[in-house]
Design an enzyme around this catalytic site. Structure first.
Site, PDB file in Angstrom:
ATOM      1  N   HIS A 293      38.859  40.209  34.091  1.00 50.91           N
ATOM      2  CA  HIS A 293      38.616  41.009  35.298  1.00 50.91           C
ATOM      3  C   HIS A 293      39.816  40.866  36.211  1.00 50.91           C
ATOM      4  O   HIS A 293      40.434  39.815  36.279  1.00 50.91           O
ATOM      5  CB  HIS A 293      37.353  40.526  36.027  1.00 50.91           C
ATOM      6  CG  HIS A 293      36.800  41.528  36.968  1.00 50.91           C
ATOM      7  ND1 HIS A 293      37.274  41.670  38.248  1.00 50.91           N
ATOM      8  CD2 HIS A 293      35.837  42.458  36.807  1.00 50.91           C
ATOM      9  CE1 HIS A 293      36.611  42.635  38.845  1.00 50.91           C
ATOM     10  NE2 HIS A 293      35.738  43.143  37.986  1.00 50.91           N
TER      11      HIS A 293
ATOM     12  N   ASP B 181      30.245  44.228  31.965  1.00 51.53           N
ATOM     13  CA  ASP B 181      30.078  45.146  30.833  1.00 51.53           C
ATOM     14  C   ASP B 181      29.709  44.442  29.543  1.00 51.53           C
ATOM     15  O   ASP B 181      29.311  45.079  28.572  1.00 51.53           O
ATOM     16  CB  ASP B 181      31.385  45.927  30.624  1.00 51.53           C
ATOM     17  CG  ASP B 181      31.671  46.799  31.828  1.00 51.53           C
ATOM     18  OD1 ASP B 181      32.658  46.547  32.529  1.00 51.53           O
ATOM     19  OD2 ASP B 181      30.861  47.697  32.090  1.00 51.53           O
TER      20      ASP B 181
END
Ligand code: SDX
Length: 431
Positions: free
Chosen positions: A308, A366
């Site tokens: 991320h 996700d």
């Protein structure tokens, strides 16, 4: 604007420039460089905006190092546990948790906006059946500006409010109809006696030939997925919405731009890419091969669902999502789902691998959402449309905040030019 007690001094050659420092309520101080070019004749350079604040905001705060996500100050794990999506929508839009009366009025308003103009069905039918649902969502949401003219004037607060409600209310219908169209089934209309998540599941999975009962555990898990994806500071798609809105474009066009940006596999498309990756891995004995590829600088392969830009710790949403995945798969009797087995073993091996630990690559939102959605019966092509549906309230809340900001001006970044300096045209016979 935050308080400005401190300043920094920039020295270039023999000249020095004082740059104000603003201190936030949480997070790092910011260096105000708005006057830098006028004073020093230099730009700053920050491709990807890894160190650049594009705005000030009071909506969402992320502490990437601590794995903290707050919406108007409330931690995401508390909201996921105790609240529900439409209440979180109210919180993001208006900054406070609603009273019971305010929540009932808001939910009724959203419920009464869930239908689409009947003519909009023609847009769906103009696409090939195998069109990606995100292509349909970009097209249909952009086309809303051609149908809802009474909510496109962004200078009118009342019209901004109606556009906000219409977008939040109609995205589930648009996403469900894109799915129904792709499988050749008739569109299912929304029902006013169902809650937001149940309505969406019914529009996706009901058929006219028989009654459809929504499983409360699945609708709760669906609602939680919506909540966990609602907003996330100035991510790529939200920044796209803000930049599009800065030109004064209508809200439907701006949200369509956000949907387009979210589609990419590095962003909202990662949930689809993650599940496709887990299926490609296929079995736990192939995991080392893919981890080696992810670590190989010469191999463009990335572990989808890992890493991320901001979180250098566990994505707090992934933690909650993992709990939901276990609940849903146990309910559906698919806890032995081979994809989930690969996911759990991949997570274990990656987190034990020094490469991922050193680079602070943890599972993100996700990683588990795709597993839940597949278990619910959604095709991978519907994962990102569901992310877009959820994130619409975040885009809209940030859009409203930006328009109301007196500092709001058109976004227009500069560049580090490395091209040719001025040169004269050469006639073709002399080239
Ligand atoms: C979302 O911004 C948001 O808030 C987004 C989002 C939201 O809610 O809006 O949270 C939603 O988009 C989540 C992210 C979903 N994307 C994926 O899961 C795709 C896989 N992840 C990577 O593409 C990547 O991690 C990014 C795009 C998410 C972040 O990219 P960065 O900012 O370049 O990552 P980084 O700077 O932290 O990378 C550090 C290093 C780099 O190697 P070096 O150049 O230092 O040698 O780690 C490597 C990267 O190449 N790396 C990975 C990796 N992610 C980063 N290596 C293997 N697998 C990965 N997944």
């Amino acid at each position: 604007m935050a308080d400005t007690q401190k300043s920094a001094t920039l020295t270039i050659g023999d000249d020095s420039y004082d740059l104000p420092i603003h201190s936030p309520t949480a997070g790092p101080d910011v260096l105000d460089i708005r006057k830098l070019y006028g004073q020093a004749g230099v730009f700053t350079y920050d491709p990807g905006f890894t160190s650049t604040a594009s705005c000030d905001s009071t909506i969402t705060y992320i502490d990437g190092g601590q794995g903290v996500l707050l919406h108007r100050g409330y931690p995401i794990d508390q909201l996921a546990e105790k609240s529900h999506y439409l209440e979180v929508c109210y919180l993001l839009l208006y900054g406070v948790l609603p009273t019971a009366a305010q929540l009932e009025e808001f939910e009724t308003t959203i419920t009464l906006h869930t239908m689409l103009h009947e003519q909009m069905q023609n847009f769906f039918r103009g696409f090939r059946r195998d069109a990606h649902p995100m292509a349909i969502m970009v097209g249909v949401v952009g086309a809303m500006s051609a149908f809802y003219h009474d909510s496109t004037d962004i200078s009118d607060e009342h019209q901004r409010e109606i556009a906000s409600h219409r977008l939040i209310a109609k995205m589930p219908t648009i996403a469900a109809w894109a799915y129904k169209y792709s499988i050749g089934q008739p569109f299912v209309y929304p029902r006013n006696d169902l809650d937001y998540a149940s309505n969406f599941l019914r529009m996706c999975f009901a058929v006219p030939a028989e009654d459809y009962e929504v499983n409360p555990i699945l609708s709760r898990a669906m609602d939680r997925i919506f909540t966990l994806h609602a907003d996330h500071e100035q991510n790529a798609s939200t920044s796209t919405v803000r930049l599009a809105s800065s030109s004064g474009a209508n809200p439907f066009a701006c949200i369509a731009a956000g949907i387009a940006c979210l589609w990419g596999p590095a962003h909202g498309g990662a949930n689809q890419a993650c599940l496709e990756m887990l299926k490609e891995i296929g079995s736990v004995d192939r995991i080392p091969e893919f981890i080696a590829r992810a670590k190989d600088k010469d191999d463009p392969f990335r572990l989808m669902g890992f890493g991320h830009r901001v979180y250098k710790n566990f994505d707090p949403r992934a933690t909650v999502m993992k709990q939901s995945a276990d609940e849903v798969l146990e309910l559906l009797g698919v806890e032995n789902n081979p994809v989930l087995q690969v996911a759990k073993e991949l997570e274990k091996q990656a987190l034990e691998d020094p490469y991922f630990a050193e680079k602070k690559l943890f599972p993100n939102v996700d990683f588990y959402s795709g597993i839940i959605l597949e278990a619910m019966g959604f095709p991978t092509s519907m994962f990102t449309p569901i992310f877009a549906l959820s994130r619409t309230v975040g885009w809209i809340s940030q859009w409203k905040e930006m328009i109301a900001d007196p500092q709001n001006k058109i976004g227009r970044p500069r560049q580090l030019y490395l091209g040719e300096t001025s040169r004269d045209y050469v006639d073709i016979e002399h080239r």
